[in-house]
Design a protein around this motif. Sequence first.
Motif, PDB file in Angstrom:
ATOM      1  N   LYS A   1       0.851  -1.187   0.000  1.00 27.85           N
ATOM      2  CA  LYS A   1       0.000   0.000   0.000  1.00 27.85           C
ATOM      3  C   LYS A   1       0.888   1.238   0.000  1.00 27.85           C
ATOM      4  O   LYS A   1       1.779   1.369   0.849  1.00 27.85           O
ATOM      5  CB  LYS A   1      -0.915   0.006   1.227  1.00 27.85           C
ATOM      6  CG  LYS A   1      -1.934  -1.119   1.241  1.00 27.85           C
ATOM      7  CD  LYS A   1      -2.830  -1.036   2.480  1.00 27.85           C
ATOM      8  CE  LYS A   1      -3.846  -2.164   2.502  1.00 27.85           C
ATOM      9  NZ  LYS A   1      -4.704  -2.108   3.717  1.00 27.85           N
ATOM     10  N   LEU A   2       0.662   2.111  -0.963  1.00 28.66           N
ATOM     11  CA  LEU A   2       1.486   3.299  -1.130  1.00 28.66           C
ATOM     12  C   LEU A   2       0.803   4.531  -0.543  1.00 28.66           C
ATOM     13  O   LEU A   2      -0.407   4.728  -0.716  1.00 28.66           O
ATOM     14  CB  LEU A   2       1.775   3.538  -2.611  1.00 28.66           C
ATOM     15  CG  LEU A   2       2.544   2.433  -3.343  1.00 28.66           C
ATOM     16  CD1 LEU A   2       2.663   2.761  -4.820  1.00 28.66           C
ATOM     17  CD2 LEU A   2       3.924   2.243  -2.735  1.00 28.66           C
ATOM     18  N   TYR A   3       1.620   5.352   0.130  1.00 33.53           N
ATOM     19  CA  TYR A   3       1.106   6.591   0.715  1.00 33.53           C
ATOM     20  C   TYR A   3       2.064   7.736   0.403  1.00 33.53           C
ATOM     21  O   TYR A   3       3.275   7.541   0.275  1.00 33.53           O
ATOM     22  CB  TYR A   3       0.968   6.461   2.234  1.00 33.53           C
ATOM     23  CG  TYR A   3      -0.042   5.427   2.676  1.00 33.53           C
ATOM     24  CD1 TYR A   3      -1.373   5.770   2.890  1.00 33.53           C
ATOM     25  CD2 TYR A   3       0.343   4.099   2.871  1.00 33.53           C
ATOM     26  CE1 TYR A   3      -2.297   4.812   3.292  1.00 33.53           C
ATOM     27  CE2 TYR A   3      -0.574   3.140   3.278  1.00 33.53           C
ATOM     28  CZ  TYR A   3      -1.893   3.497   3.477  1.00 33.53           C
ATOM     29  OH  TYR A   3      -2.809   2.559   3.874  1.00 33.53           O
ATOM     30  N   LYS A   4       1.491   8.937   0.310  1.00 34.81           N
ATOM     31  CA  LYS A   4       2.300  10.146   0.167  1.00 34.81           C
ATOM     32  C   LYS A   4       1.536  11.279   0.842  1.00 34.81           C
ATOM     33  O   LYS A   4       0.331  11.449   0.618  1.00 34.81           O
ATOM     34  CB  LYS A   4       2.554  10.474  -1.310  1.00 34.81           C
ATOM     35  CG  LYS A   4       3.739  11.409  -1.516  1.00 34.81           C
ATOM     36  CD  LYS A   4       4.070  11.518  -3.002  1.00 34.81           C
ATOM     37  CE  LYS A   4       5.404  12.196  -3.212  1.00 34.81           C
ATOM     38  NZ  LYS A   4       5.527  13.506  -2.572  1.00 34.81           N
TER      39      LYS A   4
ATOM     40  N   PRO B   1      -3.359   7.926   0.311  1.00 28.80           N
ATOM     41  CA  PRO B   1      -3.027   6.899  -0.677  1.00 28.80           C
ATOM     42  C   PRO B   1      -2.475   7.534  -1.940  1.00 28.80           C
ATOM     43  O   PRO B   1      -2.978   8.552  -2.407  1.00 28.80           O
ATOM     44  CB  PRO B   1      -4.376   6.216  -0.937  1.00 28.80           C
ATOM     45  CG  PRO B   1      -5.155   6.450   0.314  1.00 28.80           C
ATOM     46  CD  PRO B   1      -4.739   7.813   0.795  1.00 28.80           C
ATOM     47  N   PHE B   2      -1.410   6.934  -2.464  1.00 23.94           N
ATOM     48  CA  PHE B   2      -0.747   7.494  -3.643  1.00 23.94           C
ATOM     49  C   PHE B   2      -1.598   7.267  -4.884  1.00 23.94           C
ATOM     50  O   PHE B   2      -2.138   6.187  -5.097  1.00 23.94           O
ATOM     51  CB  PHE B   2       0.622   6.827  -3.809  1.00 23.94           C
ATOM     52  CG  PHE B   2       1.498   7.499  -4.833  1.00 23.94           C
ATOM     53  CD1 PHE B   2       1.878   8.816  -4.687  1.00 23.94           C
ATOM     54  CD2 PHE B   2       1.944   6.805  -5.943  1.00 23.94           C
ATOM     55  CE1 PHE B   2       2.697   9.431  -5.620  1.00 23.94           C
ATOM     56  CE2 PHE B   2       2.755   7.407  -6.887  1.00 23.94           C
ATOM     57  CZ  PHE B   2       3.133   8.726  -6.719  1.00 23.94           C
TER      58      PHE B   2
ATOM     59  N   PRO C   1       1.555  -7.914   4.647  1.00 28.63           N
ATOM     60  CA  PRO C   1       1.307  -6.669   3.904  1.00 28.63           C
ATOM     61  C   PRO C   1       2.352  -5.608   4.260  1.00 28.63           C
ATOM     62  O   PRO C   1       2.921  -5.621   5.357  1.00 28.63           O
ATOM     63  CB  PRO C   1      -0.093  -6.242   4.370  1.00 28.63           C
ATOM     64  CG  PRO C   1      -0.725  -7.487   4.892  1.00 28.63           C
ATOM     65  CD  PRO C   1       0.396  -8.306   5.475  1.00 28.63           C
ATOM     66  N   LEU C   2       2.600  -4.700   3.336  1.00 25.80           N
ATOM     67  CA  LEU C   2       3.627  -3.672   3.526  1.00 25.80           C
ATOM     68  C   LEU C   2       3.058  -2.295   3.187  1.00 25.80           C
ATOM     69  O   LEU C   2       2.472  -2.106   2.122  1.00 25.80           O
ATOM     70  CB  LEU C   2       4.835  -3.968   2.629  1.00 25.80           C
ATOM     71  CG  LEU C   2       5.948  -2.922   2.581  1.00 25.80           C
ATOM     72  CD1 LEU C   2       6.719  -2.922   3.899  1.00 25.80           C
ATOM     73  CD2 LEU C   2       6.915  -3.194   1.437  1.00 25.80           C
ATOM     74  N   ASP C   3       3.216  -1.353   4.107  1.00 20.92           N
ATOM     75  CA  ASP C   3       2.873   0.043   3.838  1.00 20.92           C
ATOM     76  C   ASP C   3       4.146   0.771   3.428  1.00 20.92           C
ATOM     77  O   ASP C   3       5.169   0.699   4.125  1.00 20.92           O
ATOM     78  CB  ASP C   3       2.282   0.711   5.079  1.00 20.92           C
ATOM     79  CG  ASP C   3       0.889   0.195   5.411  1.00 20.92           C
ATOM     80  OD1 ASP C   3       0.288  -0.480   4.554  1.00 20.92           O
ATOM     81  OD2 ASP C   3       0.412   0.463   6.525  1.00 20.92           O
ATOM     82  N   PHE C   4       4.082   1.477   2.310  1.00 15.99           N
ATOM     83  CA  PHE C   4       5.241   2.194   1.766  1.00 15.99           C
ATOM     84  C   PHE C   4       4.860   3.661   1.697  1.00 15.99           C
ATOM     85  O   PHE C   4       4.089   4.077   0.838  1.00 15.99           O
ATOM     86  CB  PHE C   4       5.583   1.646   0.376  1.00 15.99           C
ATOM     87  CG  PHE C   4       6.904   2.088  -0.175  1.00 15.99           C
ATOM     88  CD1 PHE C   4       7.962   1.202  -0.277  1.00 15.99           C
ATOM     89  CD2 PHE C   4       7.103   3.392  -0.605  1.00 15.99           C
ATOM     90  CE1 PHE C   4       9.188   1.603  -0.808  1.00 15.99           C
ATOM     91  CE2 PHE C   4       8.313   3.809  -1.134  1.00 15.99           C
ATOM     92  CZ  PHE C   4       9.368   2.903  -1.234  1.00 15.99           C
ATOM     93  N   ASP C   5       5.392   4.436   2.637  1.00 14.39           N
ATOM     94  CA  ASP C   5       5.083   5.869   2.702  1.00 14.39           C
ATOM     95  C   ASP C   5       6.255   6.654   2.132  1.00 14.39           C
ATOM     96  O   ASP C   5       7.349   6.653   2.690  1.00 14.39           O
ATOM     97  CB  ASP C   5       4.816   6.284   4.154  1.00 14.39           C
ATOM     98  CG  ASP C   5       4.270   7.693   4.273  1.00 14.39           C
ATOM     99  OD1 ASP C   5       4.892   8.610   3.706  1.00 14.39           O
ATOM    100  OD2 ASP C   5       3.215   7.879   4.925  1.00 14.39           O
ATOM    101  N   PHE C   6       6.020   7.335   1.025  1.00 16.19           N
ATOM    102  CA  PHE C   6       7.107   8.012   0.316  1.00 16.19           C
ATOM    103  C   PHE C   6       7.783   9.074   1.165  1.00 16.19           C
ATOM    104  O   PHE C   6       8.968   9.360   0.984  1.00 16.19           O
ATOM    105  CB  PHE C   6       6.587   8.638  -0.977  1.00 16.19           C
ATOM    106  CG  PHE C   6       6.303   7.638  -2.061  1.00 16.19           C
ATOM    107  CD1 PHE C   6       7.320   7.118  -2.839  1.00 16.19           C
ATOM    108  CD2 PHE C   6       5.010   7.201  -2.293  1.00 16.19           C
ATOM    109  CE1 PHE C   6       7.063   6.185  -3.823  1.00 16.19           C
ATOM    110  CE2 PHE C   6       4.743   6.268  -3.283  1.00 16.19           C
ATOM    111  CZ  PHE C   6       5.776   5.755  -4.047  1.00 16.19           C
TER     112      PHE C   6
END
Length: 581
Positions: free
Chosen positions: A387-390, A394-395, A431-436
């Motif tokens: 899951k991508l965040y910025k 959510p990205f 699961p993996l959260d990827f926060d830019f």
Amino acid sequence: MNLFTDIRAAVLDALSALETAGTLPAGVDTSNVTVEPPRDPLHGDMSTNAAMVLAKPAGLKPRDIAEALVAELGKDARIDSAEVAGPGFINLRLAPDCWRGILRGVLEAGTDFGRSTMGQGQRVNVEYVSANPTGPLHVGHTRGAVFGDALASLLDFCGYDVTREYYINDGGGQVDTLARSVYLRYLEAHGRAVDFPDGTYPGDYLIETGEALKAKVGDAWVDQPEEVWLAELREFATEAMMDLIRADLKSLGVEMDKFSSEKSFYGTGLIEKAIASLDEKGLIYEGVLEPPKGKMPEDWEPREQTLFRSTAHGDDVDRPVKKSDGGWTYFAPDIAYHYDKVTRGFDMLIDVFGADHGGYVKRMKAAVSALSDGKVPLDIKLTQLVKLYKNGEPFKMSKRAGTFVTLRDVVDLVGADVTRFVMLTRKNDAPLDFDFDKVLEQAKENPVFYVQYAHARVRSALRKAEGAGIDTSDAALKGADLSLIAHEAELDLARKIAEWPRLVEIAGRTGEPHRVAFYLYDLASDLHTLYNRGHELPELRFVQEGDPATSQSKIALVRAASVVISAGLGILGVTPAEEMR
């Protein structure tokens, strides 16, 4: 140089001595005896379960064995103390020279320190990514690519002969859809207005491919029916997409040893050969499958098909390999592909799949078991979603891709090193959260920064020492007086360094490269802690003004830490930082 292995050997020697003395009965099985770090470091440096696992087969009380073993271990100069704890565990404290010897071993071996012979040269095929050649790789493929590549490097470090492989899924109808989508971009390149019907690929990434097609064939295919251009355009579009995918992988630092094509199994007799191999074993038959569980589809009807008796090799149900119309199912070329891998002589196969392939695991394992007569194990690793965040949100999707965030989007925003490390901060099936924003923060909570900063901090100390006229070459550091490494905080760092060879083998045995990332964070933490203690205790500072001998010993300690960090980052595919900016 695995100190835990060495001390376990000492425990086994002590047990052998107890057998000779008649304290233990002869021939007791010691295979389950372990030596490992205790859960609480206050209990000692290492702990062994020897007395606990031998009590029942020896017919003795655990504490009786433990007390006899403690007395025997006390004869070993490497062991400062051995104490019985609880019902019979034994806690060991090692002499400081053991930890100092590890530092010298690191400086002598360099980044090969911890490299294992566990694999004994066995040939392992690691297949990963294997995305449909219909567009650029997305963030889900990114995680699979990073995990697969790090796993391959880890296995190589553990002494396996590793082949990295990509399976091109170019045999299905999705490639026809790709060809039709490129054809629309081709028409667009000729000035035509086009609409993309549902099911086609509208991403901007096909614009260049359409223009390249125009440059190749001119207007020869404009307004021509599919039978004129579809077959040739399939080839052209697939190769264009694979060029794009190879470039994406290269931007992430991933290079494959081999690309295999699904299409190559059709019309070449290879599928037939693989199915015939199963047929010879009595595993192919004509039959009717049971109806699917749960709600019955309205269009379902029993029909005879060619089936693989996969239940004979652990699957839940038998699987169709040929449709009722005589065409091959999607499973058939996958069987042929794995048959090809088995016949290439691999000792072990590993497939890295996305989480959506979970239902494919049992049938594929059954196929490989059947094809190899149970001689070649298949391990399937599933990677969960990212899951991508910025900015806490959510990205958004990539306009270029049309429907998803691409691998290149991620690499362009944070770089390959950050991408790779962060993708390995969770077990592959979590699961993996990827926060830019967070992955670029310069804070302890950001593991990639924290580990890179530790390596850069050591490089800075080396430069400072060199500026003070101290020889910091590895050759000089190997000859440093390491008896000057005496403070408990310094020995704690040496203890953590000593865990590296054991950690490598555990991670390799379990196929879990995230363990390397976790270890590196802990090692970096110990190094930063030692550095910060130097603010309170000047005698712990890495460079001691006016005392080159002591400085050289302390530089040897932190240099050894940086060597292990560099080796670990090498497994993860991350470049160590020379300085932080």
